[in-house]
Design an enzyme around this catalytic site. Structure first.
Site, PDB file in Angstrom:
ATOM      1  N   SER A  29       0.836  -1.210   0.000  1.00  0.00           N
ATOM      2  CA  SER A  29       0.000   0.000   0.000  1.00  0.00           C
ATOM      3  C   SER A  29       0.868   1.256   0.000  1.00  0.00           C
ATOM      4  CB  SER A  29      -0.888   0.012   1.245  1.00  0.00           C
ATOM      5  OG  SER A  29      -1.805  -1.039   1.198  1.00  0.00           O
ATOM      6  N   GLY A 101      -5.660  -4.017  -7.963  1.00  0.00           N
ATOM      7  CA  GLY A 101      -6.785  -3.120  -7.698  1.00  0.00           C
ATOM      8  C   GLY A 101      -6.306  -1.787  -7.150  1.00  0.00           C
ATOM      9  N   ARG A 129     -13.189  -7.154 -11.565  1.00  0.00           N
ATOM     10  CA  ARG A 129     -13.478  -6.453 -10.296  1.00  0.00           C
ATOM     11  C   ARG A 129     -14.280  -5.163 -10.521  1.00  0.00           C
ATOM     12  NH1 ARG A 129      -7.876  -6.641  -7.048  1.00  0.00           N
ATOM     13  NH2 ARG A 129      -9.180  -5.812  -5.373  1.00  0.00           N
ATOM     14  N   SER A 175     -13.403   1.154   2.481  1.00  0.00           N
ATOM     15  CA  SER A 175     -12.411   0.866   1.448  1.00  0.00           C
ATOM     16  C   SER A 175     -11.410   2.000   1.349  1.00  0.00           C
ATOM     17  CB  SER A 175     -13.103   0.662   0.089  1.00  0.00           C
ATOM     18  OG  SER A 175     -12.153   0.801  -0.951  1.00  0.00           O
ATOM     19  N   ASP A 328      -6.980  -8.328   4.075  1.00  0.00           N
ATOM     20  CA  ASP A 328      -6.232  -9.232   3.192  1.00  0.00           C
ATOM     21  C   ASP A 328      -5.691 -10.459   3.935  1.00  0.00           C
ATOM     22  OD1 ASP A 328      -6.701  -7.430   1.172  1.00  0.00           O
ATOM     23  OD2 ASP A 328      -4.751  -6.436   1.372  1.00  0.00           O
ATOM     24  N   LYS A 355     -12.211  -9.254  -4.345  1.00  0.00           N
ATOM     25  CA  LYS A 355     -10.752  -9.107  -4.408  1.00  0.00           C
ATOM     26  C   LYS A 355     -10.229  -9.793  -5.673  1.00  0.00           C
ATOM     27  CE  LYS A 355     -10.553  -6.837  -0.525  1.00  0.00           C
ATOM     28  NZ  LYS A 355     -10.226  -5.414  -0.520  1.00  0.00           N
ATOM     29  N   ARG A 359     -12.681 -14.454  -2.607  1.00  0.00           N
ATOM     30  CA  ARG A 359     -11.851 -15.081  -1.566  1.00  0.00           C
ATOM     31  C   ARG A 359     -12.657 -15.833  -0.516  1.00  0.00           C
ATOM     32  NH1 ARG A 359      -7.094 -10.443  -0.760  1.00  0.00           N
ATOM     33  NH2 ARG A 359      -5.902 -11.145  -2.570  1.00  0.00           N
ATOM     34  N   ARG A 402      -2.658 -14.425  -2.682  1.00  0.00           N
ATOM     35  CA  ARG A 402      -2.824 -14.766  -1.261  1.00  0.00           C
ATOM     36  C   ARG A 402      -3.389 -16.175  -1.071  1.00  0.00           C
ATOM     37  NH1 ARG A 402      -0.897 -10.191   0.974  1.00  0.00           N
ATOM     38  NH2 ARG A 402      -1.552  -8.250  -0.007  1.00  0.00           N
TER      39      ARG A 402
HETATM   40  O1  LIG Z   1      -5.618   0.950  -0.222  1.00  0.00           O
HETATM   41  C1  LIG Z   1      -4.923  -0.081  -0.270  1.00  0.00           C
HETATM   42  O2  LIG Z   1      -3.678  -0.046  -0.413  1.00  0.00           O
HETATM   43  C2  LIG Z   1      -5.599  -1.386  -0.130  1.00  0.00           C
HETATM   44  C3  LIG Z   1      -6.886  -1.437   0.336  1.00  0.00           C
HETATM   45  C4  LIG Z   1      -7.666  -2.681   0.495  1.00  0.00           C
HETATM   46  O3  LIG Z   1      -8.647  -2.725  -0.515  1.00  0.00           O
HETATM   47  P1  LIG Z   1     -10.088  -1.993  -0.372  1.00  0.00           P
HETATM   48  O4  LIG Z   1      -9.876  -0.576  -0.251  1.00  0.00           O
HETATM   49  O5  LIG Z   1     -10.826  -2.340  -1.627  1.00  0.00           O
HETATM   50  O6  LIG Z   1     -10.713  -2.621   0.830  1.00  0.00           O
HETATM   51  C5  LIG Z   1      -6.783  -3.919   0.414  1.00  0.00           C
HETATM   52  O7  LIG Z   1      -7.564  -5.067   0.213  1.00  0.00           O
HETATM   53  C6  LIG Z   1      -5.751  -3.813  -0.673  1.00  0.00           C
HETATM   54  O8  LIG Z   1      -4.905  -4.941  -0.696  1.00  0.00           O
HETATM   55  C7  LIG Z   1      -4.866  -2.610  -0.475  1.00  0.00           C
HETATM   56  C1  LIG Z   2      -6.672  -7.075  -2.441  1.00  0.00           C
HETATM   57  C2  LIG Z   2      -5.365  -6.965  -2.702  1.00  0.00           C
HETATM   58  O1  LIG Z   2      -4.788  -6.099  -3.569  1.00  0.00           O
HETATM   59  P1  LIG Z   2      -5.412  -5.182  -4.705  1.00  0.00           P
HETATM   60  O2  LIG Z   2      -6.792  -4.778  -4.302  1.00  0.00           O
HETATM   61  O3  LIG Z   2      -4.454  -4.058  -4.822  1.00  0.00           O
HETATM   62  O4  LIG Z   2      -5.414  -6.013  -5.967  1.00  0.00           O
HETATM   63  C3  LIG Z   2      -4.388  -7.821  -1.984  1.00  0.00           C
HETATM   64  O5  LIG Z   2      -3.184  -7.577  -2.148  1.00  0.00           O
HETATM   65  O6  LIG Z   2      -4.770  -8.734  -1.237  1.00  0.00           O
END
Ligand SMILES: O=C(O)C1=C[C@@H](OP(=O)(O)O)[C@@H](O)[C@H](O)C1
Ligand SMILES: C=C(OP(=O)(O)O)C(=O)O
Length: 445
Positions: A29, A101, A129, A175, A328, A355, A359, A402
């Site tokens: 992140s 994502g 997604r 989120s 996660d 995700k 998951r 994961r």
């Molecule tokens: O802001 C981020 O860096 C993240 C937020 C989370 O997603 P969401 O914001 O969709 O919950 C997490 O699952 C992802 O791995 C990283």
């Molecule tokens: C949800 C994850 O990442 P992202 O949303 O960035 O694909 C993750 O790393 O578990």
């Protein structure tokens, strides 16, 4: 990695005690955010400890395509010369975020505040997604999503706003990706952009915006929420960023050390931001021996060394309000729960369905194929721990790093080996996972 067709299977088997001291890679992140804020700043940003995983490297490429100078200056050391707030240039080809994502959604926010048009794309997992959750607030701010598939799914064209407007936005789900997209677009808007979240999500964007010179104020809202107010059109200045080790990556060897009897493993520099430590809280409630030492902070992000010793675990109930702080980590928690004595109930997991894979279903399938009794009840996951896991299953990874790492951890203490169909996606977040685990004593073949 995009749409790779060659699979790399691997089997993991019961191993002797895991031992050693390791530093897992930089936080994913924070790595994405350091590159994006560096690109939106004036002057030079130096990043050390960057995660050199595929997700983050795709964000680095996107920043280059949008006009920033991004250079690797040494192992995990990167330098970014930015274009300033709202200074992105029109990219000449589509931005490919691969499996990520976070990269995709945060850059959508940053692009939404610039008068440019960009095409966003990714691999089959990312294309599945939902992106509407990001496009809704960005359209309120003046951006426009061109043709896209149902739910705003990729590939899509985003037209940034010529005159972005600040908004007050209540995120519909907890989120950090939605919150961060709105704040990054808000950088280009005059006046104050406000985000209200009912459940606080990770606050790395807020902390790092402050570090780069933005005026941003965060206050508690209700019992678990936050209200964040960002003053738009700041001059962001390049900064030094030290990326701590990723607690979401550390989660895999931590659970491995807990379930492989006789293990004693230390993890240095693990980020301990309280909005990311839900797994540690939960494992401790289950009886895990996890000690913290060398506690310190950098740019508002605390970190510590964690010493983890093999422990007898018991089943517990994990409350839904804890989900954002360990979103996660549920896959590998389900592995720990399988080795515990008693039932573990994990509540409020609806976000796991959107995700890299579904998951909730994939975790249940991973456990079931290895002889663990598991049930999905609405948005809850219920695992019947029996103190040991039969194993012997072949786990489908569904393009999800994961799942692959969780299944490999499970095999290290299961009665029979556990096989995963594809390890390729581990490179998105933890490229050295396999050699690092082997260095601790894990048996993979
Ligand atoms: O802001 C981020 O860096 C993240 C937020 C989370 O997603 P969401 O914001 O969709 O919950 C997490 O699952 C992802 O791995 C990283
Ligand atoms: C949800 C994850 O990442 P992202 O949303 O960035 O694909 C993750 O790393 O578990």
């Amino acid at each position: 990695m995009t749409d790779s067709t060659t699979k790399s299977p691997l089997e993991s088997r019961a191993s002797g005690p895991l031992a050693g001291k390791v530093r897992v890679p930089g936080d994913k992140s924070i790595s994405h955010r350091a590159l994006i804020l560096g690109a939106l700043s004036v002057g030079e940003t130096r990043i050390s400890g960057l995660l050199e995983g595929e997700d983050v490297l795709n964000t680095a490429k996107a920043m280059q395509a949008l006009g920033a100078q991004v250079e690797r200056t040494g192992p995990f050391a990167w330098q970014v010369k930015g274009v300033g707030v709202a200074g992105f240039a029109q990219p000449v080809s589509p931005l490919d975020f691969g499996n990520s994502g976070t990269g995709c959604r945060l850059v959508m926010g940053a692009v939404a505040g610039c008068p440019i048009t960009a095409v966003f794309d990714g691999d089959a997992s990312l294309r599945s997604r939902p992106m509407r959750r990001i496009l809704d607030p960005l359209e309120l701010m003046g951006a426009k999503a061109g043709e896209a598939r149902e739910g705003g799914r990729l590939p899509l064209t985003l037209h940034g706003a010529r005159d972005p407007v600040p908004i007050l936005y209540r995120t519909p789900v907890a989120s950090a990706q939605i919150k961060s997209a709105v704040l990054l677009a808000g950088l280009a808007a005059p006046g104050v952009t406000t985000v209200i979240e009912q459940e606080a999500s990770r606050d790395h964007t807020e902390l790092m915006l402050k570090h780069f010179g933005a005026e941003i104020v965060s206050a508690n809202e209700g019992s678990h929420g936050r209200k964040i107010a960002l003053t738009g059109q700041p001059e962001l200045h390049g900064a030094e960023v030290v990326v701590p080790a990723d607690p979401s990556s550390a989660a895999f060897p931590i659970v491995a050390a807990l379930i492989v009897s006789g293990s004693d493993v230390a993890f240095s520099d693990v980020m301990t931001n309280p909005l990311r430590t839900g797994l540690l809280t939960t494992l401790r409630e289950m009886g895990a021996a996890i000690e913290e030492s060398e506690v310190r902070g950098d740019a508002g992000e605390p970190m510590a060394t964690l010493r983890v010793r093999a422990s007898k675990l018991r089943g517990i109930e994990v409350p839904p309000e804890r989900a954002p702080s360990m979103i996660d980590e549920y896959l590998v928690l389900a592995v720990a729960a399988s080795f515990a004595e008693g039932t573990t109930i994990m509540r409020g997991l609806q976000e796991l369905r959107v995700k890299e894979s579904d998951r909730l279903e994939a975790t249940a399938a991973m456990l079931r194929v290895n002889g663990v009794k598991v049930e999905i009840a609405g948005d809850d996951l219920i695992v019947e721990g029996r103190g040991h896991v039969p194993g012997g299953g072949l786990v489908a990874t569904h393009m999800d790093h994961r799942i692959a790492m969780s299944a490999l951890v499970m095999g290290l203490a299961a009665d029979k080996p556990v096989k995963v169909d594809d390890t390729a996606f581990i490179a998105t977040s933890f490229p050295d996972f396999i050699p690092m685990m082997r260095s601790l004593g894990a048996e993979f073949s």
